[in-house]
Design a protein around this motif. Structure first.
Motif, short mmCIF file in Angstrom:
data_model
loop_
_atom_site.label_atom_id
_atom_site.label_comp_id
_atom_site.label_asym_id
_atom_site.label_seq_id
_atom_site.Cartn_x
_atom_site.Cartn_y
_atom_site.Cartn_z
N LEU A 48 -10.41 11.02 12.98
CA LEU A 48 -11.09 12.18 12.49
C LEU A 48 -9.83 13.40 12.77
CD1 LEU A 48 -14.12 12.34 15.35
CD2 LEU A 48 -14.33 12.15 13.15
N VAL A 49 -9.15 13.21 13.07
CA VAL A 49 -7.62 14.18 12.89
C VAL A 49 -6.87 14.00 12.00
CG1 VAL A 49 -5.22 15.24 13.88
CG2 VAL A 49 -8.03 13.98 15.93
N SER A 50 -6.99 13.05 11.56
CA SER A 50 -5.68 12.61 10.16
C SER A 50 -6.33 13.52 9.09
CB SER A 50 -5.86 11.26 9.68
OG SER A 50 -7.15 10.04 9.94
N LEU A 51 -7.80 13.00 8.71
CA LEU A 51 -8.69 14.27 7.93
C LEU A 51 -8.17 15.32 7.10
CD1 LEU A 51 -12.56 13.28 8.74
CD2 LEU A 51 -11.43 12.31 6.82
N THR A 52 -7.63 16.25 8.27
CA THR A 52 -6.67 17.39 8.81
C THR A 52 -5.58 16.96 7.77
OG1 THR A 52 -5.70 17.52 10.13
CG2 THR A 52 -8.16 18.41 10.12
N GLY B 290 -6.35 4.26 6.08
CA GLY B 290 -5.36 3.12 7.08
C GLY B 290 -6.67 3.31 9.18
N MET B 291 -6.45 4.42 9.23
CA MET B 291 -6.65 4.55 10.86
C MET B 291 -8.31 4.36 10.67
SD MET B 291 -4.07 6.00 12.44
CE MET B 291 -5.15 6.81 14.04
N LEU C 58 1.12 -1.16 0.17
CA LEU C 58 -0.40 -0.04 0.01
C LEU C 58 0.68 1.31 0.42
CD1 LEU C 58 -3.52 -0.81 2.35
CD2 LEU C 58 -2.79 -0.95 -0.42
N PRO C 59 1.62 1.39 1.14
CA PRO C 59 2.86 2.24 0.61
C PRO C 59 3.00 3.37 -0.36
CG PRO C 59 3.29 1.42 2.27
CD PRO C 59 2.30 0.93 1.45
N ARG C 60 3.14 2.29 -1.29
CA ARG C 60 3.87 2.69 -2.83
C ARG C 60 2.81 3.87 -3.53
NH1 ARG C 60 4.36 -2.73 -6.08
NH2 ARG C 60 5.28 -3.66 -3.90
N CYS D 156 -5.82 -8.72 12.55
CA CYS D 156 -5.51 -8.77 11.12
C CYS D 156 -6.28 -7.20 10.50
CB CYS D 156 -6.00 -10.37 10.09
SG CYS D 156 -4.97 -11.36 11.16
N LEU D 157 -7.26 -7.06 10.21
CA LEU D 157 -7.37 -6.06 9.35
C LEU D 157 -6.92 -4.89 10.17
CD1 LEU D 157 -9.74 -4.29 7.35
CD2 LEU D 157 -11.21 -4.64 9.01
N ALA D 158 -7.22 -4.63 11.28
CA ALA D 158 -6.18 -3.03 12.14
C ALA D 158 -5.22 -2.77 11.78
CB ALA D 158 -6.57 -3.40 13.56
N ALA D 159 -4.80 -4.76 12.09
CA ALA D 159 -2.79 -4.60 12.07
C ALA D 159 -2.32 -4.10 11.10
CB ALA D 159 -2.03 -5.61 12.28
N SER D 160 -3.06 -4.59 9.40
CA SER D 160 -2.81 -4.37 8.27
C SER D 160 -2.43 -3.12 8.03
CB SER D 160 -4.01 -5.00 7.22
OG SER D 160 -5.35 -4.27 7.62
N CYS D 161 -2.83 -2.04 8.57
CA CYS D 161 -2.92 -0.39 8.28
C CYS D 161 -2.12 0.09 9.20
CB CYS D 161 -4.13 0.06 8.62
SG CYS D 161 -5.38 -0.83 7.12
#
Length: 440
Positions: A419-423, A321-322, A304-306, A345-350
């Motif tokens: 929510l904060v990551s939206l900024t 991701g958050m 994903l980071p690519r 697994c879903l949480a850790a994948s991000c």
């Protein structure tokens, strides 16, 4: 306002591949060993309680004290590395943490447990932000989230390999009169000492020191990346370490990273205990199941980071991701064992998709000493979540009798972080614009 300097032309794909091939194996290996030594107490938790009387709350405090010590020395550590070079400083870090990690084998009770966890935190301080700084000497803005992501694969590998390995070493209980956890700490401290000498011999401080680059390649790479840093700092208006405290975007990165670290380390230290409540299992089986979310984390970090090659894409990946971390933890908190494992697994994948993008934000806004100190400051304040998460999880487990109940505390804070990551988005222009400019 921008300085008006043209964006730095991206390095060639061939040069990036060469840099990744030469540097990333050493950096990844160092962090694999560091993370195993930092987190192997998770599998020893029940044994430390049985053999030494260390309660869940005391365990959570000891696990968290590592991060208080780690955080307090990160900014000075990165400023020292900026001055003396990565090769010497990372070698020093590895030797001291290897010795102290092995010394965990002589813990006698809560007091010595706390002392050695604090000393281990001091010893390892600066490795992660130091590597984040080091990569800015080699990799441009477009490839930085990808490089950060490759480095963070080390955490996934450490948990995939480390959990079953630690579980197997715990099986040495009684050999030569030692407990299994003593063998685990002693044996897993040795690789850091061995790799330290490899780092000292083969890790170049900067492009000019790399024998595998021509003088022209090294000079051009250095010029290009320095111009990119100066352009980013000019656009953000942040030119000093003191100015970092006034940069609202970097302060928001710290807040999101704080909530992120609460999730990562709560899972790291308490997942084996949670899995242990699902039925009668050996330490090795618990280790294998504990490794599965980290397999998912490795897959997410690899693929994903690519895609975080422009500010808009980086922003979407960060928010998504958050949100996925929060949803995965909710699933884990309310479901039966098999579905709960899928939620973890879903949480850790991000986990490290998010982390690779977060550290690209200050790297795109700072330069020079401000960059060295700023990256360390983000990690210093953010990683305190690694103290708060395990500490609160331990308190809640002691009060409720269930290691799973503390997940709701983690979920609430991760939701705030989402929510904060939206900024947030990294400073800079989109890839097409930079590529077009470079080709003009």
């Amino acid at each position: 306002m921008s300085s008006g300097a043209a964006p730095a032309a991206p390095a060639s794909a061939d040069l990036n591949r060469l840099i990744f091939r030469k540097l990333m194996p050493l950096l990844i290996a160092s962090y694999i060993i560091a993370f195993i030594d930092r987190t192997n107490i998770g599998l020893a938790k029940e044994h430390l309680e049985a053999d030494l009387g260390i309660s869940a709350a005391a365990f959570g405090l000891g696990a968290g004290l590592f991060f208080v010590a780690y955080a307090s020395f990160e900014v000075p550590s990165n400023l020292i590395m900026h001055r003396v070079g990565a090769r010497l400083w990372i070698t020093r870090i590895m030797i001291t943490w290897g010795l102290l990690s092995a010394a965990m084998a002589v813990v006698q009770g809560p007091a010595s447990f706390y002392v050695l966890r604090v000393l281990l935190g001091f010893a390892e301080a600066g490795l992660f932000p130091g590597v984040m700084l080091y990569l800015t000497y080699w990799v441009g803005r477009e490839q930085r989230a990808r490089a950060n992501g490759y480095f963070l694969i080390a955490v996934c590998i450490a948990n995939i390999v480390g959990a079953p390995l630690s579980g197997a070493l715990l099986g040495l209980d009684g050999v030569l009169g030692w407990h299994g956890w003593q063998w685990m700490f002693a044996i897993e401290g040795i690789p850091a000492l061995l790799l330290a000498f490899v780092i000292f011999k083969f890790l170049p401080d900067r492009p000019a020191d790399a024998t595998w680059l021509t003088a022209e390649q090294a000079a051009e790479l250095t010029r290009r990346l320095e111009a990119e840093q100066q352009d980013g700092a000019a656009a953000s208006g942040t030119h000093s370490l003191a100015g970092v405290f006034k940069d609202k975007k970097i302060l928001l990165v710290i807040l999101v990273y704080f909530t992120h670290q609460i999730a990562v380390y709560s899972l790291t230290y308490f997942l084996p205990s949670i899995i242990g409540t699902w039925g009668e299992m050996s330490d090795f089986t618990i280790g294998l199941l504990t490794a599965l979310p980290w397999v998912a984390a490795a897959l997410g970090t690899t693929f994903l980071p690519r895609f975080a090659d422009s500010p808009a894409r980086s922003s979407r990946l960060l928010v998504g991701g958050m949100a996925a971390m929060a949803v995965g933890l909710v699933i884990a908190a309310v479901s039966s064992a098999a579905v709960a494992l899928l939620g973890f697994c879903l949480a850790a994948s991000c986990f490290f998709v998010v982390q690779s993008i977060l550290f690209a934000v200050p790297a795109s806004r700072l330069a020079g000493v401000a960059l060295a100190g700023g990256l360390a400051l983000v990690n210093t304040l953010g990683i305190l979540g690694g103290f708060l998460g395990p500490f609160v999880m331990g308190l809640i487990e002691d009060s409720t009798g269930s290691p799973l109940s503390g997940l709701w505390f983690v979920i609430a804070l991760v939701a705030v972080g989402a929510l904060v990551s939206l900024t947030l988005r990294p400073q800079g222009t989109a890839r097409k614009a930079e590529t077009a400019k470079a080709g003009a």
